[in-house]
Design a protein around this motif. Structure first.
Motif, PDB file in Angstrom:
ATOM      1  N   PRO A  93      19.146 -31.223  25.696  1.00  0.00           N
ATOM      2  CA  PRO A  93      20.422 -30.617  26.126  1.00  0.00           C
ATOM      3  C   PRO A  93      21.250 -30.070  24.975  1.00  0.00           C
ATOM      4  CG  PRO A  93      20.033 -32.663  27.313  1.00  0.00           C
ATOM      5  CD  PRO A  93      18.983 -32.584  26.243  1.00  0.00           C
ATOM      6  N   ASP A 129      24.560 -22.465  40.635  1.00  0.00           N
ATOM      7  CA  ASP A 129      23.948 -23.513  41.441  1.00  0.00           C
ATOM      8  C   ASP A 129      22.775 -22.998  42.269  1.00  0.00           C
ATOM      9  OD1 ASP A 129      25.689 -25.416  40.486  1.00  0.00           O
ATOM     10  OD2 ASP A 129      27.097 -25.221  42.158  1.00  0.00           O
ATOM     11  N   PRO A 175      14.265 -29.778  32.862  1.00  0.00           N
ATOM     12  CA  PRO A 175      15.464 -29.975  33.695  1.00  0.00           C
ATOM     13  C   PRO A 175      16.432 -28.800  33.633  1.00  0.00           C
ATOM     14  CG  PRO A 175      14.953 -31.970  32.474  1.00  0.00           C
ATOM     15  CD  PRO A 175      14.035 -30.912  31.948  1.00  0.00           C
ATOM     16  N   GLU A 231      19.458 -28.769  34.520  1.00  0.00           N
ATOM     17  CA  GLU A 231      20.773 -29.201  34.060  1.00  0.00           C
ATOM     18  C   GLU A 231      20.913 -29.077  32.545  1.00  0.00           C
ATOM     19  OE1 GLU A 231      23.552 -29.906  35.848  1.00  0.00           O
ATOM     20  OE2 GLU A 231      22.266 -29.067  37.395  1.00  0.00           O
ATOM     21  N   TYR A 238      19.786 -26.667  30.836  1.00  0.00           N
ATOM     22  CA  TYR A 238      20.018 -25.245  30.583  1.00  0.00           C
ATOM     23  C   TYR A 238      21.312 -24.728  31.204  1.00  0.00           C
ATOM     24  CZ  TYR A 238      15.245 -24.685  28.803  1.00  0.00           C
ATOM     25  OH  TYR A 238      14.092 -24.770  28.059  1.00  0.00           O
ATOM     26  N   ARG A 239      21.939 -25.545  32.038  1.00  0.00           N
ATOM     27  CA  ARG A 239      23.126 -25.086  32.754  1.00  0.00           C
ATOM     28  C   ARG A 239      24.183 -24.459  31.835  1.00  0.00           C
ATOM     29  NH1 ARG A 239      25.787 -25.704  37.605  1.00  0.00           N
ATOM     30  NH2 ARG A 239      24.053 -26.919  38.469  1.00  0.00           N
ATOM     31  N   GLU A 291      25.946 -20.885  32.651  1.00  0.00           N
ATOM     32  CA  GLU A 291      27.393 -20.845  32.912  1.00  0.00           C
ATOM     33  C   GLU A 291      28.110 -19.966  31.900  1.00  0.00           C
ATOM     34  OE1 GLU A 291      28.668 -24.910  33.127  1.00  0.00           O
ATOM     35  OE2 GLU A 291      28.175 -25.043  35.268  1.00  0.00           O
TER      36      GLU A 291
END
Length: 411
Positions: A78, A124, A139, A141, A143-144, A148
């Motif tokens: 992350p 999303d 995952p 998440e 890369y979110r 964003e």
């Protein structure tokens, strides 16, 4: 690497279960070294090639004159993706908002990104629209922050990679073996792997078991072809993105495609020789940043590693002893227990962890289920563990833990 009579890229992908070419390897960084990383640096801190800290604004100033800013990553980490998002934000604030080129999205899904760019759906909705779990698998998440940042800053997203099925077919048959439809969006020629990079790839390739020399020779050729196809295609597409939007391109890709300018950057030099390139790599805090790897770095300590299928193993007489099973893991779900003795896998006797690795790779070729014979309570049981196909979810190389504990493959 997996064995098969007629060795194809299925075997190549099996090898990448342990060491994906785009994934920068940090196997020299132990948890102890990670814990000892410089306390003065916060995760995500930017540094120059000598290890001196930079503010995001200072980094953006350095990047202002670059046509291509390549930001490496280790896919599951992350912090790496937070750093990538910060690069996008810094470039935008400095008046150089980039196109965001994505290794993790193949060119056949550009239509999905176009709809996202047009605001038809939000962050999303991206995982389902891209079929993320099957086409990439790491995952979402993690890369979110990247997606964003792109949405908040109005940055267009552009798919860079060749579809995996096309890559496998190219490795086996070359570009001439593709149909006209499969060739669509790909460069006319593959720019070969350089001699310098070939040496490192050979080290990775040789770390996996093989059978007959003839099979290894064929797989090595495919191995190089696929690596070159990926790097060439991503560079080719990045140049397209720059021309379409007339703005710099931030290329987000695995560290193996970025480091030392061997991969994507060398192909960019061929396609767009006047387009300046800037390389940013993650730095895990071990020693000093290597100026040969990149011009700039983002400090992202390596997170604790988790076992692949959720077991810790110890080599003992008669097989591999399970010393721990992670709750909720694949092994736990399949019914593996601490104290079990892994005796056979895919019908073959287990004497070392390497035997289990080879069996997992054979399992991937044979349908994706690892079949274990387990000694338990004086008897034996057979347990099946479904493995994620490596073309669906590339994995990092397994790490050996202290006191004989190892990470088993497959999760």
């Amino acid at each position: 690497m997996g064995l098969a009579r007629n060795l194809t890229l299925a075997a190549l992908w099996a090898a990448m279960l342990f060491s994906p070419m785009g994934c920068k390897r940090y196997s020299d960084l132990s948890p102890e070294k990670a814990a000892a990383a410089p306390a003065a640096f916060e995760p995500g801190q930017f540094l120059d090639a000598q290890g001196a800290p930079l503010t995001p604004e200072e980094l953006a100033e350095k990047a202002a004159g670059a046509a291509y800013v390549l930001v490496g990553e280790s896919h599951p980490y992350p912090c790496d993706h937070l750093a990538q998002a910060r690069v996008l934000e810094a470039m935008s604030r400095a008046g150089a908002p980039p196109v965001v080129g994505l290794e993790m999205v193949s060119l056949d899904r550009q239509g999905v990104l176009d709809r996202f760019n047009a605001g038809e759906f939000g962050v999303d909705d991206l995982p389902a629209a891209l079929d993320w779990d099957k086409t990439w698998g790491h995952p979402f998440e993690a890369y979110r922050p990247v997606f964003e940042a792109a949405r908040n800053l109005g940055l267009p997203l552009y798919a860079l990679n060749a579809p995996r099925e096309v890559a496998r077919k190219t490795g086996k048959l070359g570009l001439k073996g593709l149909s006209a439809e499969e060739r669509q969006g790909l460069p006319e020629k593959i720019i070969p792997v350089s001699g310098a990079q070939r040496a490192e790839l050979r080290e990775i390739f040789d770390s996996h078991p093989f059978g007959k020399p003839k099979e290894a020779k064929a797989a090595w050729k495919s191995f190089l072809t696929v690596q070159a196809l990926w790097d060439t295609t991503m560079a080719y597409r990045a140049v397209q993105a720059r021309r379409i939007w007339d703005r710099p391109v931030a290329i987000l890709a695995g560290g193996g495609h970025v480091e030392r300018g061997w991969g994507i950057a060398s192909r960019l030099a061929a396609y767009d020789p006047k387009g300046a390139r800037l390389l940013i790599m993650p730095w895990r805090g071990n020693g000093q940043p290597d100026p040969a790897e990149a011009g700039f770095f983002a400090f992202c300590p390596e997170p604790p590693r988790r076992p692949r299928i959720g077991v810790a193993l110890e080599t003992v007489e008669g097989g591999l002893s399970v010393t721990a099973v992670d709750q909720g893991s694949k092994a736990d779900a399949a019914g593996v227990r601490p104290g079990d003795l892994l005796v056979k896998a895919q019908g073959e006797q287990l004497r070392t962890v390497k035997d289990l690795h080879a069996a997992a790779l054979r399992a991937l070729e044979q349908g994706g289920t690892l079949v274990l014979e387990i000694g338990r309570d004086g008897g034996s049981v057979e347990i099946d563990i479904p493995l994620v196909q490596p073309q669906d979810q590339p994995q990092d190389q397994p790490q050996v833990q202290p006191k004989g504990r190892v990470d088993a493959p497959g999760s």
